[in-house]
Design an enzyme around this catalytic site. Structure first.
Site, short mmCIF file in Angstrom:
data_model
loop_
_atom_site.label_atom_id
_atom_site.label_comp_id
_atom_site.label_asym_id
_atom_site.label_seq_id
_atom_site.Cartn_x
_atom_site.Cartn_y
_atom_site.Cartn_z
N LYS A 118 -8.32 6.91 6.10
CA LYS A 118 -7.15 6.14 5.67
C LYS A 118 -7.54 4.95 4.80
CE LYS A 118 -3.99 7.75 9.13
NZ LYS A 118 -3.17 7.49 10.32
N GLY A 119 -6.94 4.88 3.63
CA GLY A 119 -7.19 3.75 2.73
C GLY A 119 -8.51 3.88 1.97
N GLU A 172 -0.25 -3.44 4.59
CA GLU A 172 -1.36 -2.46 4.66
C GLU A 172 -1.44 -1.78 6.03
OE1 GLU A 172 -3.94 -0.77 3.83
OE2 GLU A 172 -4.15 -1.26 1.71
N ASP A 173 -1.84 -0.52 6.02
CA ASP A 173 -2.02 0.20 7.30
C ASP A 173 -3.49 0.46 7.61
OD1 ASP A 173 -2.32 2.17 5.22
OD2 ASP A 173 -2.29 3.65 6.83
N SER A 221 -2.62 0.69 -4.22
CA SER A 221 -3.06 1.87 -3.46
C SER A 221 -4.39 2.41 -3.97
CB SER A 221 -1.98 2.95 -3.59
OG SER A 221 -2.48 4.21 -3.21
N ALA A 222 -5.14 3.07 -3.08
CA ALA A 222 -6.39 3.71 -3.48
C ALA A 222 -6.14 5.05 -4.15
CB ALA A 222 -7.26 3.92 -2.25
N SER A 223 -4.93 5.57 -4.02
CA SER A 223 -4.64 6.93 -4.48
C SER A 223 -4.54 7.04 -6.00
CB SER A 223 -3.33 7.41 -3.86
OG SER A 223 -3.01 8.68 -4.39
N LYS A 254 -11.10 -0.45 -1.88
CA LYS A 254 -10.94 -1.32 -0.73
C LYS A 254 -12.10 -1.03 0.24
CE LYS A 254 -5.95 -0.50 -1.05
NZ LYS A 254 -4.80 0.21 -0.45
N THR A 270 1.48 10.17 3.79
CA THR A 270 0.80 11.28 3.09
C THR A 270 -0.50 11.66 3.79
OG1 THR A 270 0.24 9.53 1.52
CG2 THR A 270 1.72 11.22 0.74
N ASP A 301 0.88 -1.17 0.00
CA ASP A 301 0.00 0.00 0.00
C ASP A 301 0.92 1.23 0.00
OD1 ASP A 301 -2.42 1.54 0.55
OD2 ASP A 301 -1.64 1.75 2.59
N LEU A 302 0.38 2.40 -0.28
CA LEU A 302 1.24 3.60 -0.34
C LEU A 302 1.15 4.43 0.95
CD1 LEU A 302 3.14 5.42 -2.05
CD2 LEU A 302 1.10 6.58 -2.87
N ASP A 303 0.01 5.11 1.11
CA ASP A 303 -0.13 6.02 2.26
C ASP A 303 -0.16 5.21 3.57
OD1 ASP A 303 -0.79 8.11 3.99
OD2 ASP A 303 -2.93 7.86 3.61
N ARG A 324 -11.02 8.82 -2.62
CA ARG A 324 -11.26 10.27 -2.51
C ARG A 324 -12.77 10.58 -2.47
NH1 ARG A 324 -8.79 13.53 -7.28
NH2 ARG A 324 -7.08 12.12 -6.79
P1 B16 Z 1 -6.07 10.37 -3.77
P2 B16 Z 1 -3.53 4.34 0.20
C1 B16 Z 1 -5.25 6.38 0.17
O1 B16 Z 1 -3.96 5.89 -0.02
C2 B16 Z 1 -5.29 7.32 1.38
O2 B16 Z 1 -5.02 6.58 2.57
C3 B16 Z 1 -6.67 7.93 1.49
O3 B16 Z 1 -6.75 8.79 2.60
C4 B16 Z 1 -6.97 8.68 0.19
O4 B16 Z 1 -8.25 9.24 0.22
C5 B16 Z 1 -6.85 7.70 -0.99
O5 B16 Z 1 -5.55 7.13 -1.01
C6 B16 Z 1 -7.11 8.37 -2.33
O6 B16 Z 1 -6.07 9.29 -2.57
O7 B16 Z 1 -6.96 11.47 -3.35
O8 B16 Z 1 -4.61 10.75 -3.86
O9 B16 Z 1 -6.55 9.66 -5.00
O10 B16 Z 1 -3.43 4.14 1.67
O11 B16 Z 1 -4.57 3.44 -0.47
O12 B16 Z 1 -2.20 4.29 -0.49
MG MG Z 2 -2.75 3.15 3.43
#
Ligand code: B16
Ligand code: MG
Length: 218
Positions: free
Chosen positions: A45-46, A169-170, A114-116, A145, A17, A9-11, A49
């Site tokens: 978290k996770g 994963e966090d 990652s969800a980001s 997720k 972040t 996972d990233l964040d 958006r």
């Molecule tokens: P973005 P992860 C997630 O990252 C964040 O934990 C979550 O807070 C954020 O809303 C999501 O990414 C989407 O991010 O706005 O940059 O698309 O933990 O899945 O790496």
């Molecule tokens: Mg995360």
């Protein structure tokens, strides 16, 4: 012994972040006339958006038109990108490069899950992009997720069976996603929160090379 794949996972796993997401969401909440706390940010978290904005508007009891919703999504992301503009290697979480380097030296395929939607530029900024054989992020999947889509796609792109993947994963939703994909789930963070993970560590400084070898040889 089957070939293993490692998915990160990233964040909260590679880089923190969450504090920048917090600042951007807080700015939007304040603009709409209410407070948004660090405790409430834990719920984000996770989470995708879109889902984050839905929760934020629930907190403020705000009803948005489709147009407003889309505008706020864009505004939040513009602010977030501004906050992370100067992100660099100093923000990588402890011992992450050590683990990535060890996997690389042992020819173990590595994916981001990652969800980001900002995952690739973030990995570029912290100079870790070259470790990843594939990036699966918020741009590549439809279901967020705890749906396992992000990790199943990562396994497919690595050419590794799901049951032979290890996920770091966090977030609770991320552990749930890894477990329903029948992968080996490793919680990074608070053990009490991530109690559904198969293994738990506070951070990568607690993960020994012997443990990684054990995962590879399972
Ligand atoms: P973005 P992860 C997630 O990252 C964040 O934990 C979550 O807070 C954020 O809303 C999501 O990414 C989407 O991010 O706005 O940059 O698309 O933990 O899945 O790496
Ligand atoms: Mg995360």
């Amino acid at each position: 012994m089957n070939r293993k794949g490692f998915i990160f996972d990233l964040d909260g796993v590679i880089v923190d972040t969450a504090k920048y997401h917090f600042l951007a969401w807080k700015k939007l909440a304040n603009q709409l006339g209410y407070e948004f706390t660090k405790e409430q940010n834990e719920l984000f978290k996770g989470v995708s958006r879109k889902r984050c904005l839905e929760i934020l508007l629930d907190i403020g009891n705000i009803e948005a038109t489709k147009e407003q919703f889309d505008t706020w999504m864009v505004e939040k992301n513009i602010d977030y990108l501004e906050y992370i503009e100067n992100l660099d290697e100093s923000e990588i979480l402890p011992d992450v490069p050590k683990v990535l380097q060890f996997l690389k030296e042992n020819n173990i395929p590595i994916a981001l899950g990652s969800a980001s939607k900002n995952a690739q530029p973030i990995l570029e900024k912290v100079k870790l992009l070259h470790y990843f054989d594939t990036i699966v992020d918020g741009n590549s999947v439809k279901k967020a997720k705890p749906n396992p889509e992000v990790f199943l796609l990562a396994a497919k792109q690595l050419g590794v069976k799901s049951k032979d993947c290890v996920v770091f994963e966090d977030a609770v939703a991320g552990i749930e996603a890894a477990n329903s994909a029948k992968m080996i789930s490793i919680g990074i963070g608070d053990k009490k929160v991530l109690h559904e993970a198969q293994f738990n560590f506070t951070d990568f400084t607690e993960i020994s090379t012997d443990f990684i070898i054990e995962l590879i040889n399972r």
